[in-house]
Write a protein that holds these residues in place. Structure first.
Motif, PDB file in Angstrom:
ATOM      1  N   PRO B  40       0.767  -1.216   0.005  1.00  0.00           N
ATOM      2  CA  PRO B  40      -0.198  -0.059   0.147  1.00  0.00           C
ATOM      3  C   PRO B  40       0.868   1.224   0.061  1.00  0.00           C
ATOM      4  O   PRO B  40       0.593   2.125  -0.469  1.00  0.00           O
ATOM      5  N   ALA B  41       2.084   1.300   0.755  1.00  0.00           N
ATOM      6  CA  ALA B  41       2.762   2.330   0.770  1.00  0.00           C
ATOM      7  C   ALA B  41       3.533   2.415  -0.604  1.00  0.00           C
ATOM      8  O   ALA B  41       3.690   3.852  -1.106  1.00  0.00           O
ATOM      9  N   MET B  42       3.722   1.691  -1.540  1.00  0.00           N
ATOM     10  CA  MET B  42       4.180   1.832  -2.910  1.00  0.00           C
ATOM     11  C   MET B  42       3.147   2.329  -3.539  1.00  0.00           C
ATOM     12  O   MET B  42       3.435   3.185  -4.418  1.00  0.00           O
ATOM     13  N   GLN B  43       1.851   1.909  -3.512  1.00  0.00           N
ATOM     14  CA  GLN B  43       0.886   2.239  -4.329  1.00  0.00           C
ATOM     15  C   GLN B  43       0.865   3.904  -4.250  1.00  0.00           C
ATOM     16  O   GLN B  43       0.511   4.747  -5.121  1.00  0.00           O
ATOM     17  N   THR B  44       0.601   4.372  -2.986  1.00  0.00           N
ATOM     18  CA  THR B  44       0.625   5.768  -2.598  1.00  0.00           C
ATOM     19  C   THR B  44       1.950   6.450  -3.212  1.00  0.00           C
ATOM     20  O   THR B  44       1.691   7.422  -3.761  1.00  0.00           O
ATOM     21  N   LEU B  97      -2.114  -2.143  -8.634  1.00  0.00           N
ATOM     22  CA  LEU B  97      -1.039  -1.165  -9.027  1.00  0.00           C
ATOM     23  C   LEU B  97      -1.615  -0.624 -10.204  1.00  0.00           C
ATOM     24  O   LEU B  97      -1.388   0.748 -10.530  1.00  0.00           O
ATOM     25  N   ALA B  98      -2.068  -1.731 -11.277  1.00  0.00           N
ATOM     26  CA  ALA B  98      -2.697  -1.094 -12.363  1.00  0.00           C
ATOM     27  C   ALA B  98      -3.578  -0.167 -12.203  1.00  0.00           C
ATOM     28  O   ALA B  98      -3.917   1.006 -12.871  1.00  0.00           O
ATOM     29  N   GLN B 129       6.847 -12.159 -14.371  1.00  0.00           N
ATOM     30  CA  GLN B 129       5.811 -13.354 -14.506  1.00  0.00           C
ATOM     31  C   GLN B 129       4.558 -12.813 -13.686  1.00  0.00           C
ATOM     32  O   GLN B 129       3.291 -13.142 -14.228  1.00  0.00           O
ATOM     33  N   VAL B 130       4.615 -12.121 -12.839  1.00  0.00           N
ATOM     34  CA  VAL B 130       3.387 -11.707 -11.991  1.00  0.00           C
ATOM     35  C   VAL B 130       2.612 -10.812 -12.943  1.00  0.00           C
ATOM     36  O   VAL B 130       1.403 -10.741 -13.163  1.00  0.00           O
ATOM     37  N   LEU B 131       3.396  -9.657 -13.454  1.00  0.00           N
ATOM     38  CA  LEU B 131       2.731  -8.850 -14.604  1.00  0.00           C
ATOM     39  C   LEU B 131       2.016  -9.699 -15.588  1.00  0.00           C
ATOM     40  O   LEU B 131       1.005  -9.230 -15.923  1.00  0.00           O
ATOM     41  N   LEU B 132       2.894 -10.641 -16.250  1.00  0.00           N
ATOM     42  CA  LEU B 132       2.234 -11.307 -17.340  1.00  0.00           C
ATOM     43  C   LEU B 132       0.994 -11.922 -16.889  1.00  0.00           C
ATOM     44  O   LEU B 132      -0.084 -12.013 -17.488  1.00  0.00           O
ATOM     45  N   ASP B 133       0.969 -12.587 -15.668  1.00  0.00           N
ATOM     46  CA  ASP B 133      -0.181 -13.460 -15.205  1.00  0.00           C
ATOM     47  C   ASP B 133      -1.476 -12.254 -14.962  1.00  0.00           C
ATOM     48  O   ASP B 133      -2.428 -12.508 -14.985  1.00  0.00           O
ATOM     49  N   LEU B 139      -5.678  -4.955 -17.883  1.00  0.00           N
ATOM     50  CA  LEU B 139      -6.378  -4.473 -18.910  1.00  0.00           C
ATOM     51  C   LEU B 139      -7.921  -4.325 -19.060  1.00  0.00           C
ATOM     52  O   LEU B 139      -8.564  -3.404 -19.654  1.00  0.00           O
ATOM     53  N   THR B 140      -8.531  -5.286 -18.393  1.00  0.00           N
ATOM     54  CA  THR B 140     -10.056  -5.211 -18.210  1.00  0.00           C
ATOM     55  C   THR B 140     -10.516  -4.474 -17.436  1.00  0.00           C
ATOM     56  O   THR B 140     -11.702  -3.886 -17.729  1.00  0.00           O
ATOM     57  N   VAL B 141      -9.934  -4.242 -16.375  1.00  0.00           N
ATOM     58  CA  VAL B 141     -10.587  -3.560 -15.100  1.00  0.00           C
ATOM     59  C   VAL B 141     -10.023  -2.078 -15.256  1.00  0.00           C
ATOM     60  O   VAL B 141     -10.550  -1.272 -14.280  1.00  0.00           O
ATOM     61  N   THR B 142      -9.155  -1.742 -16.179  1.00  0.00           N
ATOM     62  CA  THR B 142      -8.671  -0.264 -16.235  1.00  0.00           C
ATOM     63  C   THR B 142      -9.231   0.319 -17.713  1.00  0.00           C
ATOM     64  O   THR B 142      -9.247  -0.595 -18.540  1.00  0.00           O
TER      65      THR B 142
END
Lengths: 91, 453
Positions: B40-44, B97-98, B129-133, B139-142
Motif C-alpha cells: 500500500p505504501a508503494m501504491q501511494t 497497482l494497475a 511473471q506476475v505482470l504477465l499473469d 487491461l480489463t479492469v482499467t
C-alpha cells in the motif's frame, strides 16, 4: 527582457474595414504594430501583422477578442507567437 | 528576419486545413524510487510521484498550444516498466497497482498512461511473471492503462516461451471484453526491439536508461505531406522524396519548438522528438492516401512496399536534419483501424494481412490495430507475434503486434472501437495451425550481424 513578437494573420473574403477593426482591438490592448502586409488574390484577403507583445501578459484575452471580430466578419484571425514561423521557415 | 506572407499562410494552412498537429506530449516518469516492500505504501508513492510530475501537463500544454497556434492533441504519461516494481507482489496486488495508475491518469485528466510493461526478451523474473499473469485482467479492469511486452531483440533473439504466453493473454483479454469487441487488446503491444523513449501509445514506457522525468514529443502530419505531394503530380520519385523531406523538416521544427516550450514550463528536460506519420480517421489524414498519391491505385497492390520504403526514409531524413534529438520510433505508422485509406484497402480486397506483414519490414512499428477473426487461436496469435518479432530481430528495427481478435466476428465484419482507436474490418487468419511450432518453446537464438544477405 527580450522582445516578444507575435503574428496576427487574417484570412478570408475581402470586405470594408477588416484592418480598421483589427488595429482598433490591438490599440485598445496597447499592442504596437511593427509590420503589416496584405494581399488580395481573387477576392481572398490575406493579411499579416507583426506585433509587439513583450508587455502583454494575457495573450489569451487578445486572441479571444480577435476571434470574436473574425467571426463577425466571417474571416479567420489567428494570433501566434512569431517563433513558430521562424522555426518552420528559417534555419 | 522577416517572415513572408506566403510562409505565414503556409503555416496557417497546414494547421487549419491539413491537420498539422503535435500528436502527443508524453511525460516519462521514473518510478523505481517508489519500490517498497509495503505494498500500500508503494501504491501511494507511485500515485503521488506521477501526480506530482504530471499534474500541470495538461494546463501547460494547452497554454503553449494557444500561444503558438499549433494544436497538441494528446497529453500522456509513460512510466518505468511496472514489472520492475513488482518484486514479490502477488497477481492481485499487480492489478491493484494497475488501478492506481489508472486513477492517477484519470485525476490528471490524460487519456492513456503507458508502462504496464515487462522486458522479457531473454528471461522472465518473478515480477515479470506476475505482470504477465495479471495482464489480461489488468487491461480489463482499467480504462487508461496501456501495456507493452518486449519479447525479442536483435541482440538476444526471441523468447518463444513468452511469445506462447502472449497468444493466450491476448485471447483472454479479448474474451474478457467480449461485449466491447475485445477492446482490451487495443491497449497491449508486443514488441521486438522496443525503444525507451517512444512517446506514442500504446507502446510508451519510460526506459531504464532515462532520467527521473523527461518530456518526449510525437509529431505527426500525414495530411500535410499528402497536400504537399498533390502539388507535384508529375514529379519523379527522387523529387517525391525531396518534397516529403522538405515538408517533414518544417513539421519537425514546429514540433521541437512546441515540445521544448512545454518541457520548459513543466521544468523537466526535453527528451526526443518522434516524427511519425501517424494517421487518424480525420479526412485526408491518412498514410495510405500518401502511398496512393505516390501512385499505387489502392494501398496493398504491387509497388506499395517500395512507395512506403521511399516515404519512410524521406520522413526520417527530413526529421533528422530538422532536430538534433530525433528518437522514438520516427517513421510511418500503418494502423489499419485509424487510417481511412487502409480500411478502404482492406474492404476493396487490396490490402491483406500478409501484405501488411511485409510492409512492416520497411516502415516503423508493425501490425497495428488490426481486427482479426475471433476464430484465431492463441497459437495462431503467437505465430503472428513470432513472425513479426523475427522481422524486427533480423532487420534490427522495432516491430510490434497490436491485434484484436474479435469474439464471434468473422472476416468482413466491421468493428467500431470508438474515438481515437477508430474502426476496423475483421481480417481472416491463415486456417492452418502454428501449434507445433509455438509449443516447442525455448529461445530463438540471436541472429548473426554479419553475412547479411
Amino acid at each position: 527582457m527580450e522582445n516578444r513578437r507575435a503574428v496576427v494573420s487574417v484570412l478570408g473574403k475581402d470586405q470594408v474595414g477588416i484592418i480598421a477593426k483589427v488595429t482598433t482591438v490591438l490599440s485598445e490592448k496597447q499592442i504596437n504594430v511593427l509590420d503589416i502586409n496584405q494581399t488580395i488574390v481573387e477576392d481572398f484577403f490575406t493579411m499579416m501583422m507583426i506585433v509587439d507583445v513583450t508587455q502583454i501578459e494575457d495573450l489569451d484575452s487578445v486572441r479571444q477578442t480577435l476571434n470574436e471580430i473574425g467571426e463577425n466578419l466571417g474571416v479567420k484571425i489567428n494570433l501566434q507567437l512569431e517563433e513558430v514561423f521562424q522555426a518552420m521557415h528559417r534555419i | 528576419m522577416n517572415i513572408g506572407l506566403d510562409e505565414i499562410t503556409e503555416t496557417v494552412r497546414m494547421v487549419q486545413m491539413e491537420n498539422l498537429d503535435i500528436r502527443t506530449v508524453t511525460i516519462g516518469i521514473d518510478l523505481k524510487d517508489c519500490a517498497d516492500a509495503d505494498f500500500p505504501a508503494m501504491q501511494t508513492r507511485v500515485y503521488n510521484k506521477i501526480v506530482n510530475y504530471a499534474k500541470n501537463l495538461k494546463p501547460y500544454a494547452e497554454q503553449v498550444e494557444k500561444e503558438y497556434g499549433v494544436p497538441i492533441i494528446n497529453k500522456r504519461i509513460a512510466v518505468t516498466p511496472i514489472s520492475e516494481l513488482l518484486g514479490n507482489a502477488t497477481r492481485e496486488q499487480a492489478i491493484e497497482l494497475a488501478k492506481t495508475l489508472d486513477k492517477a491518469a484519470a485525476d490528471i485528466g490524460v487519456d492513456f498512461i503507458g508502462g504496464y510493461s515487462a522486458l522479457v526478451h531473454k528471461g522472465v523474473t518473478k515480477g515479470d511473471q506476475v505482470l504477465l499473469d495479471s495482464l489480461a485482467e489488468a487491461l480489463t479492469v482499467t480504462d487508461r492503462v496501456c501495456a507493452s511486452i518486449s519479447v525479442a531483440t536483435t541482440r538476444t533473439g526471441i523468447n518463444m516461451d513468452v511469445v506462447k504466453q502472449m497468444g493466450t493473454i491476448i485471447k483472454e483479454a479479448s474474451e474478457n471484453t467480449r461485449d466491447q469487441d475485445g477492446i482490451a487488446c487495443a491497449k497491449l503491444v508486443v514488441f521486438s526491439n522496443p525503444v525507451e523513449d517512444n512517446p506514442f501509445m500504446a507502446g510508451a514506457f519510460h526506459g531504464t536508461g532515462e532520467g527521473d522525468a523527461v518530456l518526449n514529443v510525437g509529431v505527426s502530419g500525414p495530411g500535410v505531406v499528402l497536400n504537399a505531394l498533390k502539388k507535384h503530380p508529375e514529379a519523379d520519385l527522387g523529387e517525391v522524396s525531396q518534397v516529403i523531406k522538405k515538408t517533414v523538416f518544417k513539421i519537425t521544427r514546429a514540433g521541437e519548438l512546441v515540445g521544448r516550450a512545454v518541457a520548459d514550463q513543466l521544468d523537466v528536460p526535453f527528451g526526443i522528438l518522434d516524427l511519425s506519420l501517424a494517421p487518424t480517421n480525420a479526412l485526408n489524414d491518412s498514410v495510405a492516401e500518401i502511398l496512393e498519391e505516390i501512385g499505387v491505385e489502392r494501398v496493398g497492390t504491387h509497388g506499395t512496399i517500395a512507395a512506403l520504403a521511399l516515404m519512410n526514409d524521406a520522413v526520417k531524413k527530413g526529421g533528422a536534419m530538422a532536430s538534433s534529438y530525433v528518437g522514438g520510433l520516427s517513421g510511418a505508422f500503418i494502423p489499419v483501424s485509424e487510417d481511412n485509406g487502409m480500411i478502404q484497402g482492406v474492404n476493396d480486397g487490396s490490402l491483406t494481412l500478409p501484405k501488411l506483414e511485409a510492409m512492416t519490414c520497411v516502415c516503423s512499428v508493425g501490425l497495428d490495430m488490426i481486427a482479426l477473426s475471433g476464430e484465431a487461436s492463441a497459437e495462431t496469435l503467437s505465430g503472428i507475434i513470432a513472425d513479426e518479432a523475427a522481422i524486427g530481430m533480423i532487420n534490427k528495427k522495432t516491430t510490434a503486434v497490436r491485434v484484436i481478435p474479435v469474439p464471434d466476428k468473422e472476416e468482413g465484419a466491421m468493428v467500431e472501437f470508438g474515438g481515437l482507436l477508430g474502426r476496423a474490418p475483421v481480417m481472416a487468419v491463415n486456417p492452418f495451425s502454428s501449434e507445433g511450432f509455438v509449443n516447442r518453446g525455448g529461445r530463438i537464438p540471436a541472429p548473426l550481424q554479419s553475412l547479411i544477405n
